[in-house]
Design a protein around this motif. Structure first.
Motif, PDB file in Angstrom:
ATOM      1  N   UNK A 116      -4.945   1.780  -4.948  1.00 12.11           N
ATOM      2  CA  UNK A 116      -3.506   2.452  -5.609  1.00 12.11           C
ATOM      3  C   UNK A 116      -3.326   2.222  -6.954  1.00 12.11           C
ATOM      4  N   UNK A 122       9.699   5.933   3.571  1.00 12.61           N
ATOM      5  CA  UNK A 122       8.515   5.238   3.086  1.00 12.61           C
ATOM      6  C   UNK A 122       8.316   4.102   3.844  1.00 12.61           C
ATOM      7  N   UNK A 123       7.107   3.717   3.669  1.00 14.10           N
ATOM      8  CA  UNK A 123       6.504   2.266   4.167  1.00 14.10           C
ATOM      9  C   UNK A 123       7.327   1.109   3.436  1.00 14.10           C
ATOM     10  N   UNK A 170       0.926  -1.194   0.174  1.00 17.09           N
ATOM     11  CA  UNK A 170       0.042  -0.210  -0.039  1.00 17.09           C
ATOM     12  C   UNK A 170       0.793   1.153   0.184  1.00 17.09           C
ATOM     13  N   UNK A 171       0.240   2.473  -0.341  1.00 17.74           N
ATOM     14  CA  UNK A 171       1.056   3.655  -0.558  1.00 17.74           C
ATOM     15  C   UNK A 171       0.027   4.759  -0.531  1.00 17.74           C
ATOM     16  N   UNK A 172       0.830   5.941  -0.401  1.00 18.88           N
ATOM     17  CA  UNK A 172      -0.176   6.943  -0.351  1.00 18.88           C
ATOM     18  C   UNK A 172       0.172   8.100  -1.496  1.00 18.88           C
ATOM     19  N   UNK A 173       1.111   7.215  -2.519  1.00 18.32           N
ATOM     20  CA  UNK A 173       1.234   8.044  -3.622  1.00 18.32           C
ATOM     21  C   UNK A 173       0.355   7.708  -4.702  1.00 18.32           C
ATOM     22  N   UNK A 174      -0.098   8.717  -5.580  1.00 16.02           N
ATOM     23  CA  UNK A 174      -1.109   8.424  -6.460  1.00 16.02           C
ATOM     24  C   UNK A 174      -0.026   8.338  -7.853  1.00 16.02           C
ATOM     25  N   UNK A 175      -0.325   7.309  -8.500  1.00 16.04           N
ATOM     26  CA  UNK A 175       0.368   7.131  -9.715  1.00 16.04           C
ATOM     27  C   UNK A 175      -0.234   7.541 -10.923  1.00 16.04           C
ATOM     28  N   UNK A 176       0.152   8.041 -11.777  1.00 17.35           N
ATOM     29  CA  UNK A 176      -0.561   8.009 -13.199  1.00 17.35           C
ATOM     30  C   UNK A 176      -0.312   6.984 -13.956  1.00 17.35           C
ATOM     31  N   UNK A 177      -1.157   6.069 -14.172  1.00 13.56           N
ATOM     32  CA  UNK A 177      -0.863   4.934 -15.018  1.00 13.56           C
ATOM     33  C   UNK A 177      -0.982   5.289 -16.338  1.00 13.56           C
ATOM     34  N   UNK A 224       4.167   1.087   9.395  1.00 10.20           N
ATOM     35  CA  UNK A 224       5.406   1.382   8.484  1.00 10.20           C
ATOM     36  C   UNK A 224       5.673   0.166   7.587  1.00 10.20           C
ATOM     37  N   UNK A 283       2.029  -2.598  -3.352  1.00 10.58           N
ATOM     38  CA  UNK A 283       1.989  -1.307  -4.303  1.00 10.58           C
ATOM     39  C   UNK A 283       3.196  -0.876  -5.054  1.00 10.58           C
ATOM     40  N   UNK A 284       4.440  -1.466  -4.715  1.00 15.62           N
ATOM     41  CA  UNK A 284       5.690  -1.254  -5.543  1.00 15.62           C
ATOM     42  C   UNK A 284       5.597  -2.299  -6.764  1.00 15.62           C
TER      43      UNK A 284
END
Lengths: 598, 598
Positions: free
Chosen positions: B509, A133-134, A1-8, B430, A49-50
């Motif tokens: 995400x 980051x997480x 999980x992440x808080x970054x919004x990706x631009x797919x 985290x 999420x990565x």
């Protein structure tokens, strides 16, 4: 999980041409195209999420995505897949995913299964700025997990540069092929769709590089031929690294052309046709038949193929042929007695040896008698015993099947199976991580289904190959959830659960009566339903047996003989029942305990 | 497993005297006595043949042995236990066991849970001779796994020398206490019952060493006091490392004596009494109430306790108080604005601060209004939504309970719980390894039961504390088998399984409609029976709800209100339903997909 919004971004595997007319391709497309070229059809793993953007490219590239319940199971599955298919792949996410998988990668290293471990990592921007980051320790250090993987893989690459990514991928994959061991590839999230040169895809095949012909090759060949022609009590010993050496056809021919007595190690079991008159199966040394041991011990020539001399694969070093009479083929070396000759292609050398062999000069040898098995001493009402169980059920197996025995009483017992030709077998070798075998069988069964490699050649009319897994109740608890993936993927698997109330193998070693070798009791026959199988089908695919009579009925049932999908047979055996070496250990325990009571 | 026959020896924790009159004790007895002294009552792990003799000493030393289904689950359980108990321990076997556990150890490192990872290793004789044994790579290299653990632990020791073993154990355990992070101890199989000096056991307590009084301490104290007295818009921000700093009583007093508006991070949630008028619970920045954010943003003094500034614990760094107005207490440092003052005992400093505070000079502050929650908009037939679910169920919680939310929609939703006093909460911080929370709750519930620490003080007559776990169906699949250990240990746990058909957090995400975010469907309500619970009890302890009306009935039921043991409530929610930050991410995904369709 992440808080970054990706631009797919939309992607496509179509190659494009850049300004200098060089053809380019997105990194992920390149990577997956390479996996496809190397014969991979399915990739295992868990989303995180990565790696999500990387996963977008899996199915469009023509690969199947097999999501497993967790990453360790995914690694085990990729390992099992690699052992049947020749190569396997796993995709995990940074930190949490890759470390969950790392024990499976270590096992693949120990037992030579080439698994490509691909890890989706945070973007280069996050890494370069050491952002907290997480899935990190919030200390800005991003290289720890790669350092850990360097201990358990033969090559590693961090794909942060489009100029070198293609070459890095190629050379890393090549190392997996050469060493038949896992490798590690990190793909930062922002590198997934970066354009890289595509030219290698068509111009350069990834393969094991050829070995230059060596100066002394002819004389070594002559030496080996002469030793073969002059042998009086020769034998062939097939060990498990023969698979990684890719010499199984040569081994098969050698066994057939010589007709010499042939044994395997645990690791080698299933790699030669046990139905041949001269093949004795597993060599059990002090725990096997006396005439076999006598022959083995008095041999004047042992041709050793793919040796792997860990304590467990050699019954405590008792099955290792004497060095002075051995000619041993391992890695890139040929060892004749005490002399090691390096940098040979074993495959090439054996091929040449077979071409040069004058079959009229090969001594005709009659090996020791084969022990006969019968079940006359068994009555229907007898409780099922470890001693007889394995030979009792092995008539189920057919050409093209895969047979697997999990570490424990099953792996010891399964060594006595008599296997049909072209039946691959997995047993416990060296890593012996209990819990491995169930997910590994998910991978192996999938590879079996995809490749048809192990289907019967002469059409027995009995359909495709099945997989039989024998597993204890303790091992099962480790990775049980992968039953759900077996169900989902509709694999033809017969799962024998040996219910002996805990870790019997550990009881044999130490702590026979100790509570730490107990486990919580489960209702195994509810597994198919709990893990999502069709409820009516599940009810019909469940079996159990406490006596040989009950077992016989189960073996004869239509669902086991001709059925499909996952079927579970719960077999109850004694808490301290075991055979072979384990029985000796258990008896020692029992004697010690008795002495203490006196 | 192993092929070595051990000679088991009788052992006893009785100390003996050697020739020089120094008292001695067996190494294993020493180690486990130390764990007992440090408050550990239960030890988690899995037997393996290199740790069996070590396990013989666990129960005789007065510790409970909690065998888990696999080692990763054992590590997670030890972590959960450590967070409630203050210290936890895990025993695994060499190679296969310790590497299966390593992701759990890494998580304990990331989030500061002091776990003692004890690994049974091959005997010194085997290691010294580089013997090719199982659970290695059959290459004679025995130090790889320690090298890997050095990346994820703060101290490591290999106990190969009886002369130094006691000191090594002591100093390693001390490092765990000081840093509140995992440490790693290797015990060779032949060292288990070697005699070592016993004198430290009574003469030397293992504790965090005192911090010397520093030259500038008084002036720093004065500065902090002055800042407190002159504050106009102050607030207290409690983050999760306060637990590791062991300052919870001081934090509680500070919150009460000032009466100042107080918020927590995710990591800090449950560490302060949310029933106090001045405590607002979780600070949600842009996703919370406007007056709260306005107050937070315009503060002229923020007292920060135990900061942990990863992206996920700070909602993408949006909840970090401005440095220029902050006085921050972390590790051994006090940061005032940009100036860092090192080598303080934070516990000691806060105690002194509280003693020095003149309560009449503390500004009286009225914080922003608290948002009111009501459920007037809900009717019984409404489907259960993420928006309302968490505040709808939080009335179940009582003083002394533990509440846990697994990474995913649950961890986001659970931030809105209003907790009773003395209710500890675990949320995703985290490391965010999905699958963590279920085994961690096994450990936490066990510690809760053992210590009574979190039982209601003023006797509500409602019995002992329970544990409530909220977990998604995807996370559950990772480590589901530990349900069987919860059943076996008769722990009082209510397990809410959020069935939303896959990895909803990942859908938010990236890859909203992608198959890789799907999972195989399970029949969750068969878990209690499959994993060995009493069948009649199991049937009564299963619940499910699709509407708020059904949920209300479940919450009111006798079994949930007053029952004991493990109870499962399956709650169905929308596949893409989420709230807070996740909703924003999901909406972005939906908008992008819509755009692509145009």
């Amino acid at each position: 999980m992440s808080i970054n919004c990706y631009q797919p971004q939309q992607h496509s595997a179509t190659m494009t041409q850049n300004s200098t007319s060089e053809r380019t391709i997105k990194l992920a497309d390149y990577l997956f195209a390479r996996l496809g070229q190397l014969g991979i059809q399915s990739v295992f793993g868990v989303p995180g999420d990565y790696n999500l953007r990387l996963l977008d490219f899996v199915e469009p590239s023509g690969l199947n995505w097999i999501g497993t319940c967790n990453e360790l199971n995914g690694a085990y599955a990729a390992d099992g897949y690699a052992r049947i298919n020749g190569l396997g792949a796993l995709i995990t996410t940074f930190g949490v995913g890759e470390l969950s998988a790392i024990n499976g990668i270590a096992g693949a290293y120990a037992e030579k299964a080439p698994v490509i471990h691909i890890v989706g990592t945070p973007s280069r921007a996050l890494q370069d700025s050491r952002t907290l980051v997480h899935h990190t320790f919030a200390d800005g250090e991003y290289r720890r997990f790669a350092a850990m993987h360097a201990q358990v893989t033969v090559a590693q690459a961090n794909l942060i540069d489009p100029r070198t990514a293609a070459e890095q991928i190629d050379s890393t994959l090549q190392q997996a092929l050469i060493h038949s061991r896992p490798v590690y590839l990190q793909v930062p999230d922002d590198m997934v769709d970066v354009m890289i040169p595509a030219s290698n895809l068509e111009a350069k095949k990834i393969q094991v590089p050829p070995t230059p012909r060596l100066k002394y090759e002819t004389s070594i060949l002559t030496t080996v031929l002469e030793r073969i022609y002059s042998a009086q009590r020769p034998l062939i010993f097939v060990d498990g690294e023969s698979r990684a050496l890719d010499i199984l056809p040569q081994v098969d021919e050698l066994v057939k052309i010589t007709g010499w007595p042939t044994w395997t190690s645990t690791f080698g079991k299933g790699l030669v046709n046990e139905q041949l008159d001269n093949v004795y199966g597993f060599y059990a040394a002090n725990y096997g038949s006396e005439p076999e041991t006598a022959y083995f011990d008095s041999a004047d020539l042992v041709i050793v193929l793919g040796p792997h001399y860990s304590n467990t694969n050699t019954l405590g070093y008792t099955t290792i042929p004497k060095q002075e009479v051995s000619i041993s083929f391992s890695g890139t070396a040929i060892q004749i007695g005490k002399d090691t000759h390096r940098d040979y292609s074993i495959q090439q050398f054996l091929t040449q040896l077979l071409e040069s062999l004058d079959s009229t000069r090969i001594p005709k040898i009659t090996g020791p008698p084969k022990p006969q098995v019968d079940f006359n001493h068994i009555t229907k009402s007898d409780a099922i015993t470890q001693d007889d169980f394995y030979r009792f059920v092995d008539r189920l197996f057919r050409e093209g099947d895969i047979v697997a025995t999990e570490t424990g009483t099953a792996s010891y017992g399964g060594r006595t199976f008599r296997l049909p030709p072209r039946t691959r077998m997995f047993g416990a070798v060296t890593w012996l991580s209990i819990g491995y075998m169930l997910p590994a069988c998910l991978g192996a069964a999938l590879a079996q289904q995809e490749t048809n490699k192990y289907k019967p050649v002469n059409g027995t009319g009995q359909g495709k190959g099945r997989l039989f897994l024998f597993i204890g109740d303790g091992s099962l608890q480790m990775t049980v959830q992968e039953i759900s993936t077996m169900i989902r993927e509709k694999l033809d698997i017969v799962l024998f659960i040996i219910n002996n109330a805990g870790y019997t193998i550990e009881r044999a070693i130490h702590g026979r009566k100790q509570a730490y070798n107990d486990i919580a009791p489960w209702r195994h026959l509810q597994a198919l339903s709990f893990f999502g199988g069709d409820e009516e089908e599940a009810a019909r695919n469940n079996f159990s047996a406490r006596t040989f009579g009950e077992l016989e009925e189960v073996l004869q049932s239509e669902r086991i003989q001709q059925g499909s999908g996952l079927r579970i047979i719960e077999v109850f055996m004694g808490r301290e029942d075991c055979q072979g070496l384990l029985r000796t250990l258990m008896n020692t325990q029992i004697a010690q305990d008795a002495q203490q009571l006196r």
